[in-house]
Design a protein around this motif. Structure first.
Motif, PDB file in Angstrom:
ATOM      1  N   THR A  27      60.111  84.480  30.685  1.00 10.47           N
ATOM      2  CA  THR A  27      61.095  84.650  29.615  1.00 10.47           C
ATOM      3  C   THR A  27      61.542  86.101  29.485  1.00 10.47           C
ATOM      4  O   THR A  27      60.835  87.015  29.908  1.00 10.47           O
ATOM      5  CB  THR A  27      60.504  84.217  28.256  1.00 10.47           C
ATOM      6  N   ASN A  75      54.607  83.523  30.603  1.00 10.81           N
ATOM      7  CA  ASN A  75      53.843  82.693  29.673  1.00 10.81           C
ATOM      8  C   ASN A  75      53.071  81.669  30.493  1.00 10.81           C
ATOM      9  O   ASN A  75      53.681  80.812  31.142  1.00 10.81           O
ATOM     10  CB  ASN A  75      54.790  81.962  28.714  1.00 10.81           C
ATOM     11  N   TYR A 101      58.356  80.855  19.062  1.00 14.74           N
ATOM     12  CA  TYR A 101      57.894  82.000  19.838  1.00 14.74           C
ATOM     13  C   TYR A 101      57.931  83.251  18.966  1.00 14.74           C
ATOM     14  O   TYR A 101      58.571  83.286  17.922  1.00 14.74           O
ATOM     15  CB  TYR A 101      58.750  82.201  21.098  1.00 14.74           C
ATOM     16  N   PRO A 109      60.313  86.873  24.654  1.00 16.77           N
ATOM     17  CA  PRO A 109      59.698  85.730  23.989  1.00 16.77           C
ATOM     18  C   PRO A 109      58.303  85.407  24.548  1.00 16.77           C
ATOM     19  O   PRO A 109      58.119  85.281  25.752  1.00 16.77           O
ATOM     20  CB  PRO A 109      60.659  84.578  24.291  1.00 16.77           C
ATOM     21  N   LEU A 111      55.735  82.415  24.036  1.00 17.86           N
ATOM     22  CA  LEU A 111      55.687  81.063  23.490  1.00 17.86           C
ATOM     23  C   LEU A 111      54.444  80.881  22.629  1.00 17.86           C
ATOM     24  O   LEU A 111      53.332  81.274  23.028  1.00 17.86           O
ATOM     25  CB  LEU A 111      55.694  80.038  24.621  1.00 17.86           C
ATOM     26  N   ASP A 112      54.625  80.299  21.438  1.00 19.44           N
ATOM     27  CA  ASP A 112      53.490  80.034  20.560  1.00 19.44           C
ATOM     28  C   ASP A 112      52.478  79.161  21.290  1.00 19.44           C
ATOM     29  O   ASP A 112      52.855  78.207  21.978  1.00 19.44           O
ATOM     30  CB  ASP A 112      53.939  79.328  19.280  1.00 19.44           C
ATOM     31  N   TRP A 117      49.704  85.416  28.151  1.00 19.40           N
ATOM     32  CA  TRP A 117      51.013  85.984  28.455  1.00 19.40           C
ATOM     33  C   TRP A 117      50.824  87.354  29.068  1.00 19.40           C
ATOM     34  O   TRP A 117      49.855  88.047  28.785  1.00 19.40           O
ATOM     35  CB  TRP A 117      51.939  86.026  27.239  1.00 19.40           C
TER      36      TRP A 117
END
Length: 171
Positions: A27, A75, A101, A109, A111-112, A117
């Motif tokens: 991302t 991610n 995110y 970004p 990601l939740d 990451w």
């Protein structure tokens, strides 16, 4: 000595599919908003300096947008994010629709609930046939311990089974 055989793309995919890989979503925040794509070809490259590599397809419309920013986040997906792998693999759709995110230290970004990451600055790019080999300089990273990875094996999603659980069930 036998003559070398001609290897077809189908043979290569079939045989190399026996090597389980993790799944990632690469991302970045672009001038037009967040962008990303699913990528299965990711690996650590060097500890000193801290470098990682991944290989987007030359046909990717998203990679040139990310490259232009000079930074990106990898991610690493947990087992429960199989749906995101499929969502970010599609072309033309709003890949971030319904995706929660936060932003990494470099502004990309994250990601939740990502398994891990890796925040990178663009380092180098090389020709890789029908793919591009990208090298990123790692600037920050984080992982969560309690999640299991999402894997791709023989053309399908797979999950990890702990060896202890398999040995214990065989007893």
């Amino acid at each position: 000595m036998t003559a070398p055989q001609t290897v077809t793309p189908q043979q290569l995919r079939s045989v190399l599919g026996h090597f389980a890989t993790g799944l990632t979503i690469i991302t970045a925040t672009t001038p037009s908003g967040p962008a990303g794509f699913t990528c299965q070809s990711f690996a650590s490259l060097s500890l000193e300096p801290a470098l990682v590599t991944f290989s987007p397809a030359r046909t990717s419309a998203t990679w040139p947008l990310l490259r232009a920013t000079g930074r990106f986040t990898i991610n690493i997906l947990p087992a429960e994010h199989q749906h995101l792998s499929a969502q970010f693999a599609r072309s033309g759709a709003d890949k971030f629709a319904g995706v929660d995110y936060s932003l990494s230290p470099l502004g990309n970004p994250v990601l939740d609930q990502a398994l891990a990451w890796v925040d990178c600055e663009f380092h180098q790019e090389y020709d890789g046939g029908d793919h591009t080999i990208v090298v990123g300089s790692v600037r920050s990273l984080e992982a969560r311990a309690e999640a299991e990875p999402l894997l791709f094996y023989k053309g399908a999603y797979a999950k990890v089974a702990r060896l202890e659980a398999l040995v214990g069930s065989a007893a």
